[in-house]
Design a protein around this motif. Structure first.
Motif, PDB file in Angstrom:
ATOM      1  N   ASP A 135      27.361 -29.231 -50.530  1.00 13.81           N
ATOM      2  CA  ASP A 135      25.848 -28.356 -51.704  1.00 13.81           C
ATOM      3  C   ASP A 135      24.889 -29.583 -52.170  1.00 13.81           C
ATOM      4  O   ASP A 135      24.080 -29.027 -51.933  1.00 13.81           O
ATOM      5  CB  ASP A 135      26.839 -27.742 -53.021  1.00 13.81           C
ATOM      6  CG  ASP A 135      26.735 -26.094 -52.329  1.00 13.81           C
ATOM      7  OD1 ASP A 135      26.679 -25.882 -50.908  1.00 13.81           O
ATOM      8  OD2 ASP A 135      27.203 -25.448 -53.226  1.00 13.81           O
ATOM      9  N   GLY A 136      26.171 -30.643 -53.038  1.00 11.31           N
ATOM     10  CA  GLY A 136      24.768 -31.342 -53.156  1.00 11.31           C
ATOM     11  C   GLY A 136      24.026 -32.322 -52.503  1.00 11.31           C
ATOM     12  O   GLY A 136      23.439 -32.577 -52.411  1.00 11.31           O
ATOM     13  N   LEU A 137      24.315 -32.700 -51.050  1.00 13.71           N
ATOM     14  CA  LEU A 137      24.444 -33.588 -50.528  1.00 13.71           C
ATOM     15  C   LEU A 137      23.157 -32.203 -50.019  1.00 13.71           C
ATOM     16  O   LEU A 137      22.011 -32.977 -49.521  1.00 13.71           O
ATOM     17  CB  LEU A 137      24.983 -33.306 -49.017  1.00 13.71           C
ATOM     18  CG  LEU A 137      25.094 -34.834 -48.362  1.00 13.71           C
ATOM     19  CD1 LEU A 137      25.959 -36.007 -49.441  1.00 13.71           C
ATOM     20  CD2 LEU A 137      26.979 -34.659 -47.225  1.00 13.71           C
ATOM     21  N   ARG A 138      23.605 -30.737 -49.762  1.00 11.55           N
ATOM     22  CA  ARG A 138      22.663 -30.234 -48.951  1.00 11.55           C
ATOM     23  C   ARG A 138      21.020 -30.569 -50.126  1.00 11.55           C
ATOM     24  O   ARG A 138      20.312 -30.498 -49.647  1.00 11.55           O
ATOM     25  CB  ARG A 138      23.243 -28.877 -48.639  1.00 11.55           C
ATOM     26  CG  ARG A 138      22.095 -28.076 -47.575  1.00 11.55           C
ATOM     27  CD  ARG A 138      23.029 -26.509 -47.331  1.00 11.55           C
ATOM     28  NE  ARG A 138      24.200 -27.137 -46.598  1.00 11.55           N
ATOM     29  CZ  ARG A 138      25.557 -26.592 -46.760  1.00 11.55           C
ATOM     30  NH1 ARG A 138      26.089 -26.222 -48.765  1.00 11.55           N
ATOM     31  NH2 ARG A 138      26.607 -27.263 -46.566  1.00 11.55           N
ATOM     32  N   LEU A 139      21.394 -30.421 -51.395  1.00  8.01           N
ATOM     33  CA  LEU A 139      19.871 -29.836 -52.382  1.00  8.01           C
ATOM     34  C   LEU A 139      19.274 -31.425 -52.378  1.00  8.01           C
ATOM     35  O   LEU A 139      18.404 -30.191 -52.766  1.00  8.01           O
ATOM     36  CB  LEU A 139      21.387 -29.431 -53.997  1.00  8.01           C
ATOM     37  CG  LEU A 139      21.214 -28.302 -53.658  1.00  8.01           C
ATOM     38  CD1 LEU A 139      22.187 -28.326 -55.505  1.00  8.01           C
ATOM     39  CD2 LEU A 139      20.063 -27.717 -54.212  1.00  8.01           C
ATOM     40  N   ALA A 140      20.443 -32.319 -51.909  1.00  6.13           N
ATOM     41  CA  ALA A 140      18.877 -33.463 -52.830  1.00  6.13           C
ATOM     42  C   ALA A 140      18.569 -34.048 -51.286  1.00  6.13           C
ATOM     43  O   ALA A 140      17.697 -34.982 -50.722  1.00  6.13           O
ATOM     44  CB  ALA A 140      20.189 -34.524 -52.205  1.00  6.13           C
ATOM     45  N   ASN A 141      19.331 -32.721 -49.640  1.00  2.06           N
ATOM     46  CA  ASN A 141      18.808 -33.099 -48.409  1.00  2.06           C
ATOM     47  C   ASN A 141      18.746 -34.529 -47.842  1.00  2.06           C
ATOM     48  O   ASN A 141      18.440 -35.577 -47.373  1.00  2.06           O
ATOM     49  CB  ASN A 141      17.037 -33.243 -48.425  1.00  2.06           C
ATOM     50  CG  ASN A 141      16.373 -33.173 -47.023  1.00  2.06           C
ATOM     51  OD1 ASN A 141      17.478 -32.341 -46.703  1.00  2.06           O
ATOM     52  ND2 ASN A 141      15.468 -33.364 -46.729  1.00  2.06           N
ATOM     53  N   ARG A 142      20.236 -35.063 -47.816  1.00  2.00           N
ATOM     54  CA  ARG A 142      20.665 -36.613 -48.181  1.00  2.00           C
ATOM     55  C   ARG A 142      21.684 -36.043 -46.680  1.00  2.00           C
ATOM     56  O   ARG A 142      22.706 -35.092 -46.637  1.00  2.00           O
ATOM     57  CB  ARG A 142      21.515 -36.995 -48.858  1.00  2.00           C
ATOM     58  CG  ARG A 142      21.189 -37.460 -50.125  1.00  2.00           C
ATOM     59  CD  ARG A 142      21.534 -37.950 -50.962  1.00  2.00           C
ATOM     60  NE  ARG A 142      20.518 -39.037 -51.995  1.00  2.00           N
ATOM     61  CZ  ARG A 142      20.738 -38.656 -53.456  1.00  2.00           C
ATOM     62  NH1 ARG A 142      21.958 -38.041 -53.730  1.00  2.00           N
ATOM     63  NH2 ARG A 142      20.094 -39.547 -53.909  1.00  2.00           N
ATOM     64  N   PRO A 143      21.979 -37.240 -45.535  1.00  2.00           N
ATOM     65  CA  PRO A 143      22.824 -36.616 -44.904  1.00  2.00           C
ATOM     66  C   PRO A 143      24.082 -37.214 -45.057  1.00  2.00           C
ATOM     67  O   PRO A 143      24.212 -38.167 -46.108  1.00  2.00           O
ATOM     68  CB  PRO A 143      22.402 -37.689 -43.891  1.00  2.00           C
ATOM     69  CG  PRO A 143      21.724 -38.556 -44.263  1.00  2.00           C
ATOM     70  CD  PRO A 143      20.692 -38.486 -45.210  1.00  2.00           C
ATOM     71  N   LEU A 144      25.599 -37.069 -44.666  1.00  2.00           N
ATOM     72  CA  LEU A 144      26.504 -37.543 -44.215  1.00  2.00           C
ATOM     73  C   LEU A 144      26.097 -38.840 -43.360  1.00  2.00           C
ATOM     74  O   LEU A 144      26.072 -38.812 -42.623  1.00  2.00           O
ATOM     75  CB  LEU A 144      27.301 -36.465 -44.080  1.00  2.00           C
ATOM     76  CG  LEU A 144      29.197 -36.876 -43.739  1.00  2.00           C
ATOM     77  CD1 LEU A 144      29.768 -35.307 -44.201  1.00  2.00           C
ATOM     78  CD2 LEU A 144      30.195 -37.614 -43.584  1.00  2.00           C
ATOM     79  N   ARG A 145      26.531 -40.169 -43.949  1.00  2.00           N
ATOM     80  CA  ARG A 145      26.950 -41.631 -43.855  1.00  2.00           C
ATOM     81  C   ARG A 145      26.730 -41.208 -42.841  1.00  2.00           C
ATOM     82  O   ARG A 145      26.987 -41.929 -42.384  1.00  2.00           O
ATOM     83  CB  ARG A 145      26.593 -42.466 -45.059  1.00  2.00           C
ATOM     84  CG  ARG A 145      26.269 -43.904 -44.465  1.00  2.00           C
ATOM     85  CD  ARG A 145      26.445 -44.924 -45.524  1.00  2.00           C
ATOM     86  NE  ARG A 145      25.832 -45.988 -44.743  1.00  2.00           N
ATOM     87  CZ  ARG A 145      24.794 -46.873 -44.200  1.00  2.00           C
ATOM     88  NH1 ARG A 145      23.475 -46.089 -45.341  1.00  2.00           N
ATOM     89  NH2 ARG A 145      24.705 -48.036 -44.415  1.00  2.00           N
ATOM     90  N   ARG A 146      28.539 -41.632 -42.950  1.00  2.00           N
ATOM     91  CA  ARG A 146      30.048 -42.199 -41.656  1.00  2.00           C
ATOM     92  C   ARG A 146      30.814 -40.861 -41.969  1.00  2.00           C
ATOM     93  O   ARG A 146      32.043 -40.940 -41.700  1.00  2.00           O
ATOM     94  CB  ARG A 146      30.138 -42.815 -42.461  1.00  2.00           C
ATOM     95  CG  ARG A 146      29.734 -43.875 -42.382  1.00  2.00           C
ATOM     96  CD  ARG A 146      28.678 -45.202 -40.980  1.00  2.00           C
ATOM     97  NE  ARG A 146      29.999 -45.187 -40.031  1.00  2.00           N
ATOM     98  CZ  ARG A 146      30.278 -46.634 -39.825  1.00  2.00           C
ATOM     99  NH1 ARG A 146      30.156 -47.824 -40.597  1.00  2.00           N
ATOM    100  NH2 ARG A 146      31.507 -46.510 -38.996  1.00  2.00           N
ATOM    101  N   PRO A 147      30.553 -39.711 -40.457  1.00  2.00           N
ATOM    102  CA  PRO A 147      31.533 -38.544 -40.329  1.00  2.00           C
ATOM    103  C   PRO A 147      32.275 -39.397 -39.262  1.00  2.00           C
ATOM    104  O   PRO A 147      33.317 -38.302 -39.252  1.00  2.00           O
ATOM    105  CB  PRO A 147      30.385 -37.606 -38.861  1.00  2.00           C
ATOM    106  CG  PRO A 147      29.361 -37.989 -39.377  1.00  2.00           C
ATOM    107  CD  PRO A 147      28.814 -39.454 -40.105  1.00  2.00           C
ATOM    108  N   ASP A 148      31.774 -40.261 -38.634  1.00  4.21           N
ATOM    109  CA  ASP A 148      32.472 -41.236 -37.785  1.00  4.21           C
ATOM    110  C   ASP A 148      33.956 -41.990 -39.126  1.00  4.21           C
ATOM    111  O   ASP A 148      35.170 -42.344 -38.210  1.00  4.21           O
ATOM    112  CB  ASP A 148      32.748 -41.860 -36.850  1.00  4.21           C
ATOM    113  CG  ASP A 148      31.541 -42.903 -37.248  1.00  4.21           C
ATOM    114  OD1 ASP A 148      31.026 -43.281 -39.642  1.00  4.21           O
ATOM    115  OD2 ASP A 148      32.011 -44.129 -37.223  1.00  4.21           O
TER     116      ASP A 148
END
Lengths: 487, 198
Positions: free
Chosen positions: A52-65
């Motif tokens: 949720d926090g990531l979404r609110l700040a409009n940040r990507p998830l850096r390393r899905p891998d």
């Protein structure tokens, strides 16, 4: 990582080497180091607010891998093909599924062969390796330290931080050597070592430290046993526990799905062999445990430091000098409904739970099955066996372990955290007493009003046969006595 | 995050050691997917006892918790910090904290300050004599005071600075993003990846 750069420095510990190779930005003026994270494990409970926090700040998830998720804390261990009955649990699982799909994170859902307790699946997939930094929003992440990784449990704000940056600002830990020399007697296991360590240094003894378990008794352990020990570092107050990698580690890893292969294996191996603590490296603290002397261990109270050898009695709080510990002991005896002086072996239990990230690997199940084989469980007792992962369950079934347990009268369940913390329907009723291979005997941990005694899988199995807290030695003696009577 | 310089509230005694996070918030309350609204979950099992400290009117709104040693041991659940905060606690003072709890508190603006066992005992006594007595925790001066009684509190420099400035950790780290990228470019090929699935 910069693995070749370090030469001719002062002798360093395993923890210091792994740390040094992950510093992205060194801290100055009291600021923490910025540490790179190699592997981020996720599950449904501590991740939704981070996504949720990531979404609110409009940040990507850096390393899905470098991230992997599974469903474990909330999941049912029966009838897993049906929708989850508890709507709140179901929402949390659905939220994980939606979040991982949105951010491209690999997820092993209920029903998938790789689903299971997050700390079982990392090693099983070969993702947990020496020299890594591993984090997860779960305090038992310390488990992965058994491979020579720095593995720490983190809170949800830190989960979000790792999602966004693949790093964590961390202050260097102090180091504590836990030297366990000698040979364990048959019937004594890794679980008994760690329960003895915690009873010795206390639940706060490891605060601020990385524990490094060393010595001949540790070297002699399988990876499964080493994971059991590192798992409960947090119960000694330490955020991380580590064991230097050796041939046992390499043999465990080679050929696993995500272990390096070909040239990568050779390169990795060459690096891993540089990791063990250097001769002459200095620890900030040292503890010594004599493995020859250890007996099966059991807790009597409501924190994991409140334990004794199984042959002893419930301690008398009035003999405890420290006032805080004394009042904690008094309170614990009331909660546990125990009287000082009662032999531990006279304590009757209602439930035996074999499972959790501490003791649910195939070796644990095999060892318990060997003891119960040919016996019938004690009357008025329920026995739950919960494999740590779907794959562990399948492997155990291939060996016929499920059949041994069901013939004994035990329930053979599907994988998950289950009664270790009772977030799913697997809970103790108020007043119910349990011998449990899990890691926490806190008030209400396994169900409101439930009473937990922490034990090894062998003690759990012996207890399930006799109905009272028992060691595997008691089963041998019972068998010998029967034989004498019959001849 | 909001800047914090000092907080004032009722000193609330938690006369126990080893208050683990399962007590602060039992696992059944961890199923929620929100970050707020955990006030009902705080010490949920203990609160069923009418004699429990938070059931007394003078302590029913939180304030500053004065706890025995090893507060917040056990699970990593940040929900423990959220529950304390949602109930109205702005600080916890204890001789020893669980490492993960202390870290979580620092991220959420709950002051976790270290004081000695003797100081804890003394404050408990002051509360017994004057239930509801107010305590001020001053982050600038690193002190806690009840009237004339002032003691110093232990809180690490970096956490203090972040709280005073109201800084967001992720924002701070992303200032070094170029260095993270450079670090990643040197990552050895043998280090594991979760994708593609093997």
């Amino acid at each position: 990582m910069n693995t070749a750069a370090k030469t001719a420095t002062a002798p360093r510990t395993l923890a210091q080497k792994v740390w040094d190779d992950h510093v992205v930005v060194p801290g100055s003026d009291g600021a923490p180091d910025l540490i790179y994270i190699d592997l981020h494990l996720l599950h449904e409970v501590t991740s939704p607010q981070a996504f949720d926090g990531l979404r609110l700040a409009n940040r990507p998830l850096r390393r899905p891998d470098l991230s992997i998720a599974t469903e474990d804390h909330n999941t049912p261990t029966l009838e897993i093909h049906k929708p989850i009955a508890d709507p709140v649990s179901r929402t949390q699982i659905d939220t994980l599924r939606a979040n991982t799909a949105e951010y491209g994170v690999r997820l092993h859902s209920l029903g998938d062969i790789e689903q299971g307790i997050v700390h079982i699946i990392g090693p099983q997939l070969g993702l947990t390796q020496p020299g890594l930094t591993v984090v997860c929003g779960d305090s038992h992440t310390s488990t992965h330290g058994a491979f020579g990784a720095i593995a720490i449990g983190i809170g949800t704000s830190e989960v979000e931080h790792v999602m966004a940056t693949q790093t964590l600002p961390l202050k260097p830990f102090k180091t504590m050597a836990i030297n366990v020399e000698g040979a364990l007697r048959p019937g004594v296991t890794a679980k008994d070592i760690i329960l003895a360590v915690i009873a010795k240094i206390g639940t706060g003894g490891g605060q601020g430290y990385v524990l490094e378990y060393r010595g001949s008794a540790i070297r002699a352990l399988s990876m499964e046993g080493r994971m059991t020990i590192c798992n409960m570092s947090i119960e000694a107050g330490a955020r991380a526990g580590m064991i230097a990698p050796d041939e046992t580690t390499y043999r465990y890893l080679e050929g696993r799905a995500h272990a390096p292969a070909g040239q990568d294996w050779d390169d990795a191996l060459a690096y891993w062999k540089t990791l063990p603590t250097d001769e002459g490296a200095v620890f900030d603290a040292e503890v010594f445990i004599d493995a020859d002397e250890l007996e099966p261990f059991v807790t009597w109270g409501t924190n994991p430091g409140q334990g004794v050898p199984l042959s002893e009695v419930v301690p008398d709080p009035s003999t405890i000098d420290d006032p805080n510990e004394r009042s904690a002991a008094e309170r614990a005896l009331v909660y546990m409904d125990l009287e000082a002086g009662t032999p531990m072996k006279q304590i009757r239990v209602d439930t035996v739970f074999i499972g959790s990230c501490t003791n649910s690997r195939v070796e644990d199940l095999r060892a318990a099955a060997e003891i119960v084989k040919g016996h019938t469980k004690a009357d008025n007792l329920r026995v739950m066996v919960v494999p740590g992962s779907a794959r562990v369950r399948i492997e155990a079934e291939a060996e016929g372990i499920d059949k041994i347990f069901t013939d004994f009268g035990a329930e053979w369940r599907f994988a998950g955290c289950s009664m270790c913390l009772g977030m799913n329907p697997d809970q103790l009723a108020p007043g119910e007493r349990c011998a449990s291979t899990s890691n926490r005997n806190f008030e209400g941990r396994q169900g409101k009003g439930g009473r937990t005694h922490l034990v090894s899988p062998l003690v759990a199995a012996a207890t399930a046969i006799r109905g009272t807290l028992s060691s595997p030695w008691d089963i041998e003696q019972d068998a010998a006595a029967t034989e004498t009577r019959n001849t | 995050m909001q800047k914090i310089t000092s907080v004032t509230g009722a000193a609330v005694p938690m006369k126990r050691s080893n208050v683990d996070t399962d007590q602060i918030i039992p696992a059944v309350f961890l199923k929620r997917v929100t970050r707020t609204g955990f006030e009902d979950a705080l010490f949920a099992n203990w609160r069923q006892d009418p004699e429990f400290v938070l059931n007394k009117p003078e302590f029913a709104h939180g304030g500053v918790l004065i706890a025995g040693p090893d507060f917040g041991t056990g699970s990593s659940r940040e929900h423990a910090v959220w529950a304390l905060r949602d109930f109205g606690f702005t600080a916890v003072l204890s001789p020893r904290f669980g490492d993960i709890f202390r870290s979580n508190a620092g991220k959420q603006g709950l002051l976790a300050g270290q004081i000695t066992e003797a100081e804890v005992e003394h404050i408990w006594q002051m509360i017994d004599e004057d239930p509801g007595v107010q305590i001020t925790v001053d982050l600038v001066e690193r002190t806690a005071s009840i009237g004339e009684y002032t003691i110093s509190i232990g809180i690490d420099d970096y956490t203090r600075w972040r709280l005073l400035e109201g800084l967001d950790d992720i924002g701070l780290t992303l200032r070094d993003e170029a260095r993270i990228t450079e670090f990643e470019s040197r990552r050895e090929s043998w280090r594991p990846k979760t994708l593609p699935v093997k």
